[in-house]
Design a protein around this motif. Structure first.
Motif, PDB file in Angstrom:
ATOM      1  N   ALA A  68       4.089  10.668  10.319  1.00 49.45           N
ATOM      2  CA  ALA A  68       4.564  12.021  10.025  1.00 49.45           C
ATOM      3  C   ALA A  68       3.559  12.817   9.203  1.00 49.45           C
ATOM      4  CB  ALA A  68       5.897  11.950   9.280  1.00 49.45           C
ATOM      5  N   PHE A  69       2.647  12.112   8.542  1.00 45.72           N
ATOM      6  CA  PHE A  69       1.659  12.788   7.695  1.00 45.72           C
ATOM      7  C   PHE A  69       0.232  12.562   8.189  1.00 45.72           C
ATOM      8  CE2 PHE A  69       5.472  12.023   5.289  1.00 45.72           C
ATOM      9  CZ  PHE A  69       5.712  13.247   4.699  1.00 45.72           C
ATOM     10  N   GLY A  70       0.117  12.089   9.431  1.00 43.32           N
ATOM     11  CA  GLY A  70      -1.207  11.877  10.018  1.00 43.32           C
ATOM     12  C   GLY A  70      -1.966  10.729   9.394  1.00 43.32           C
ATOM     13  N   LEU A  71      -1.238   9.768   8.832  1.00 45.46           N
ATOM     14  CA  LEU A  71      -1.878   8.642   8.145  1.00 45.46           C
ATOM     15  C   LEU A  71      -1.662   7.332   8.902  1.00 45.46           C
ATOM     16  CD1 LEU A  71      -0.759   9.635   4.526  1.00 45.46           C
ATOM     17  CD2 LEU A  71      -3.064   9.855   5.478  1.00 45.46           C
ATOM     18  N   ASP A  72      -1.602   7.416  10.224  1.00 42.84           N
ATOM     19  CA  ASP A  72      -1.313   6.255  11.069  1.00 42.84           C
ATOM     20  C   ASP A  72      -2.237   5.070  10.780  1.00 42.84           C
ATOM     21  OD1 ASP A  72       0.347   7.776  13.575  1.00 42.84           O
ATOM     22  OD2 ASP A  72      -1.123   8.989  12.504  1.00 42.84           O
ATOM     23  N   GLU A  73      -3.498   5.356  10.476  1.00 36.99           N
ATOM     24  CA  GLU A  73      -4.484   4.285  10.293  1.00 36.99           C
ATOM     25  C   GLU A  73      -4.210   3.417   9.068  1.00 36.99           C
ATOM     26  OE1 GLU A  73      -5.127   7.428  10.809  1.00 36.99           O
ATOM     27  OE2 GLU A  73      -6.025   7.440  12.827  1.00 36.99           O
ATOM     28  N   ASP A  74      -3.316   3.862   8.196  1.00 37.67           N
ATOM     29  CA  ASP A  74      -3.018   3.099   6.976  1.00 37.67           C
ATOM     30  C   ASP A  74      -1.895   2.092   7.156  1.00 37.67           C
ATOM     31  OD1 ASP A  74      -4.830   3.920   4.919  1.00 37.67           O
ATOM     32  OD2 ASP A  74      -3.829   5.857   4.838  1.00 37.67           O
ATOM     33  N   ILE A  75      -1.474   1.841   8.381  1.00 33.49           N
ATOM     34  CA  ILE A  75      -0.346   0.947   8.616  1.00 33.49           C
ATOM     35  C   ILE A  75      -0.590  -0.457   8.054  1.00 33.49           C
ATOM     36  CG2 ILE A  75      -1.171   0.254  10.902  1.00 33.49           C
ATOM     37  CD1 ILE A  75       2.511   0.816   9.806  1.00 33.49           C
ATOM     38  N   GLY A  76      -1.841  -0.870   7.968  1.00 32.50           N
ATOM     39  CA  GLY A  76      -2.135  -2.197   7.423  1.00 32.50           C
ATOM     40  C   GLY A  76      -2.350  -2.220   5.924  1.00 32.50           C
ATOM     41  N   ASN A  77      -2.385  -1.052   5.294  1.00 32.91           N
ATOM     42  CA  ASN A  77      -2.645  -0.960   3.840  1.00 32.91           C
ATOM     43  C   ASN A  77      -1.345  -0.835   3.054  1.00 32.91           C
ATOM     44  OD1 ASN A  77      -5.407  -0.932   4.475  1.00 32.91           O
ATOM     45  ND2 ASN A  77      -5.417   1.294   4.641  1.00 32.91           N
ATOM     46  N   LYS A  78      -0.493  -1.836   3.182  1.00 32.36           N
ATOM     47  CA  LYS A  78       0.853  -1.747   2.623  1.00 32.36           C
ATOM     48  C   LYS A  78       0.860  -1.635   1.102  1.00 32.36           C
ATOM     49  CE  LYS A  78       3.287  -4.054   6.411  1.00 32.36           C
ATOM     50  NZ  LYS A  78       4.200  -5.146   6.785  1.00 32.36           N
ATOM     51  N   ALA A  79       0.047  -2.426   0.415  1.00 29.27           N
ATOM     52  CA  ALA A  79       0.017  -2.387  -1.049  1.00 29.27           C
ATOM     53  C   ALA A  79      -0.451  -1.019  -1.545  1.00 29.27           C
ATOM     54  CB  ALA A  79      -0.888  -3.483  -1.590  1.00 29.27           C
ATOM     55  N   PHE A  80      -1.430  -0.469  -0.867  1.00 33.45           N
ATOM     56  CA  PHE A  80      -1.963   0.848  -1.210  1.00 33.45           C
ATOM     57  C   PHE A  80      -0.893   1.926  -1.045  1.00 33.45           C
ATOM     58  CE2 PHE A  80      -4.157   4.679   0.636  1.00 33.45           C
ATOM     59  CZ  PHE A  80      -4.767   5.120  -0.528  1.00 33.45           C
ATOM     60  N   ILE A  81      -0.187   1.919   0.088  1.00 32.51           N
ATOM     61  CA  ILE A  81       0.858   2.902   0.346  1.00 32.51           C
ATOM     62  C   ILE A  81       2.015   2.734  -0.632  1.00 32.51           C
ATOM     63  CG2 ILE A  81       2.576   3.678   2.020  1.00 32.51           C
ATOM     64  CD1 ILE A  81      -0.306   4.561   2.609  1.00 32.51           C
ATOM     65  N   GLN A  82       2.383   1.494  -0.917  1.00 31.17           N
ATOM     66  CA  GLN A  82       3.475   1.257  -1.868  1.00 31.17           C
ATOM     67  C   GLN A  82       3.126   1.820  -3.247  1.00 31.17           C
ATOM     68  OE1 GLN A  82       5.135  -2.720  -1.855  1.00 31.17           O
ATOM     69  NE2 GLN A  82       5.894  -2.525  -3.946  1.00 31.17           N
ATOM     70  N   LYS A  83       1.897   1.637  -3.664  1.00 35.26           N
ATOM     71  CA  LYS A  83       1.444   2.162  -4.952  1.00 35.26           C
ATOM     72  C   LYS A  83       1.523   3.681  -4.984  1.00 35.26           C
ATOM     73  CE  LYS A  83      -0.823   2.346  -8.944  1.00 35.26           C
ATOM     74  NZ  LYS A  83      -0.111   2.116 -10.229  1.00 35.26           N
ATOM     75  N   ILE A  84       1.081   4.329  -3.912  1.00 40.31           N
ATOM     76  CA  ILE A  84       1.125   5.790  -3.831  1.00 40.31           C
ATOM     77  C   ILE A  84       2.561   6.293  -3.935  1.00 40.31           C
ATOM     78  CG2 ILE A  84       0.872   7.721  -2.205  1.00 40.31           C
ATOM     79  CD1 ILE A  84      -1.745   6.426  -1.312  1.00 40.31           C
ATOM     80  N   LEU A  85       3.470   5.639  -3.221  1.00 39.10           N
ATOM     81  CA  LEU A  85       4.863   6.062  -3.207  1.00 39.10           C
ATOM     82  C   LEU A  85       5.550   5.793  -4.544  1.00 39.10           C
ATOM     83  CD1 LEU A  85       5.860   4.827   0.364  1.00 39.10           C
ATOM     84  CD2 LEU A  85       5.489   7.188  -0.352  1.00 39.10           C
ATOM     85  N   GLU A  86       5.232   4.673  -5.165  1.00 38.99           N
ATOM     86  CA  GLU A  86       5.866   4.324  -6.434  1.00 38.99           C
ATOM     87  C   GLU A  86       5.358   5.178  -7.590  1.00 38.99           C
ATOM     88  OE1 GLU A  86       6.987  -0.397  -5.640  1.00 38.99           O
ATOM     89  OE2 GLU A  86       5.140   0.118  -6.705  1.00 38.99           O
TER      90      GLU A  86
END
Length: 267
Positions: A68-86
């Motif tokens: 939804a935000f054009g960040l499809d390539e980050d699907i494998g960077n779960k820890a990174f995305i979790q940190k951003i969201l938290e």
């Protein structure tokens, strides 16, 4: 079943064709079986998610959230995305605020996990995210056919995300520079070379402002909220991009012809 967007010609003429057929082509794209499965699953399950950890643990939901935000390539960077969201966006030192790519900031703010709490239970949340997802994924499909058209389609939403941050005028240029798709359009349309990004960031901002004033008659990003200004920007971007592509192709063709015309040294 898949749907591939149709763009029979390149450049600004191709853009005008895409605009005329946009609604029909997008409707065909979102009605495909694969796309419907993705959106149905998200709509049925996103309200059950209360934390960033739960979101990244569900790959199918995460695919839509990132897409939804054009960040499809980050699907494998779960820890990174979790940190951003938290971390959220309210604290100055939040990770999303320290990244130059402001798409992460927008995503973190929309989900709200690290700000005022999860927004996933709001009645209109799924619709808002899925509307973004439809737009970004159609743009991605368009990009598989023509990368320039994908960037052009993304411009309006990319600028809207910048405006939603309610930044001062000068800071909006930094936000433009931090959004790769939006920056690419401005940089190309204003005729800056690929090495332009290597100079001092403040010098880049000044150069963007001065060149924009010269070319478009304004040095303010907010003036590009006007659809007519966006169309002028897209037209110049596509014209310059096509000229560059033609020049590169012509240069390669000339070099090939020269090589083929050279005498055989082994003869």
């Amino acid at each position: 079943m898949t749907f591939q967007p149709v763009i029979p010609i390149t450049g600004y003429a191709g853009w005008r064709f895409l605009q005329r057929t946009l609604d029909t082509q997008k409707d065909a794209f979102v009605q495909t079986t694969t796309f419907q499965r993705q959106t149905d699953y998200f709509r049925e399950n996103i309200s059950k998610i209360n934390t960033a950890e739960e979101l990244v643990a569900d790959r199918r939901l995460l695919e839509v959230a990132l897409g939804a935000f054009g960040l499809d390539e980050d699907i494998g960077n779960k820890a990174f995305i979790q940190k951003i969201l938290e971390d959220g966006t309210l604290a100055e030192d939040a990770l999303a605020n320290r990244l130059s790519d402001k798409r992460y900031n927008t995503m973190s703010r929309e989900f709200g996990f690290g700000d005022l709490g999860s927004r996933t239970r709001l009645s209109n949340f799924a619709d808002q995210i899925l509307a973004r997802f439809e737009d970004r994924q159609f743009e991605r499909a368009v990009g598989d056919v023509n990368g320039d058209m994908r960037l052009a389609l993304n411009l309006s939403s990319g600028l809207s995300d910048i405006f939603d941050q309610d930044l001062p005028s000068d800071a909006q240029w930094f936000a433009v520079m931090g959004s790769t798709p939006v920056r690419t359009i401005f940089e190309t349309a204003l005729g800056f070379p690929s090495s332009f990004g290597a100079i001092d960031i403040d010098q880049q901002r000044t150069a963007f402002q001065e060149r924009s004033q010269s070319v478009f008659g304004t040095d303010k990003v907010e003036d590009f909220a006007d659809p007519e200004m966006q169309e002028k920007l897209i037209r110049l971007y596509l014209v310059r991009s096509e000229i560059t592509a033609y020049s590169n192709a012509s240069g390669s063709s000339i070099a090939l012809n020269l090589l083929q015309a050279m005498p055989n040294l082994n003869a």
